[in-house]
Design a protein around this motif. Sequence first.
Motif, PDB file in Angstrom:
ATOM      1  N   UNK A  31       0.861  -1.180   0.000  1.00 19.17           N
ATOM      2  CA  UNK A  31       0.000   0.000   0.000  1.00 19.17           C
ATOM      3  C   UNK A  31       0.901   1.236   0.000  1.00 19.17           C
ATOM      4  N   UNK A  32       0.793   2.048  -1.023  1.00 17.15           N
ATOM      5  CA  UNK A  32       1.727   3.164  -1.171  1.00 17.15           C
ATOM      6  C   UNK A  32       1.091   4.303  -1.952  1.00 17.15           C
ATOM      7  N   UNK A  33       1.758   5.435  -1.879  1.00 12.10           N
ATOM      8  CA  UNK A  33       1.431   6.594  -2.703  1.00 12.10           C
ATOM      9  C   UNK A  33       2.663   6.970  -3.506  1.00 12.10           C
ATOM     10  N   UNK A  34       2.430   7.359  -4.726  1.00  5.65           N
ATOM     11  CA  UNK A  34       3.490   7.959  -5.534  1.00  5.65           C
ATOM     12  C   UNK A  34       2.940   9.242  -6.128  1.00  5.65           C
ATOM     13  N   UNK A  35       3.792  10.249  -6.173  1.00  6.41           N
ATOM     14  CA  UNK A  35       3.293  11.528  -6.646  1.00  6.41           C
ATOM     15  C   UNK A  35       4.351  12.357  -7.324  1.00  6.41           C
ATOM     16  N   UNK A  36       3.868  13.388  -7.979  1.00  3.15           N
ATOM     17  CA  UNK A  36       4.718  14.403  -8.591  1.00  3.15           C
ATOM     18  C   UNK A  36       4.521  15.713  -7.834  1.00  3.15           C
TER      19      UNK A  36
END
Length: 124
Positions: A31-36
């Motif tokens: 479970x993760x978030x990736x963003x710019x």
Amino acid sequence: HVQLVESGGGVVQPGGSLRLSCAASGLTYSSYCMGWFRQAPGKEREAVAAVDSLGRIRYVDSVKGRFTISLDNAKNTLYLQMNSLKSEDTAMYYCAATRLYFGTCSWFHGEYDFWGRGTQVTVS
């Protein structure tokens, strides 16, 4: 050891397009978030777009309808397709990642544990 490496920045005229890529390695959370995120000279770092492991996506209002974030899990690569670029989009763009414990991806850069070195986007 998590490593994020951005590419795809450059100089483009207003109205043009660029696609940023972020190659990720070592990110093993289920479970993760990736963003710019982006940061212009003299300004705070701001979130641009984020996607979590369930595929939920959010955008900052200023890029809605122009930018598209996507995640290719097979390639471990995060993308940001940027269309109809404006001068105000000029900034250093950073890829970031963090474990997601609950809720949705944070908009606060301080809650992201892993960062790339950035890629410069100049619209002029």
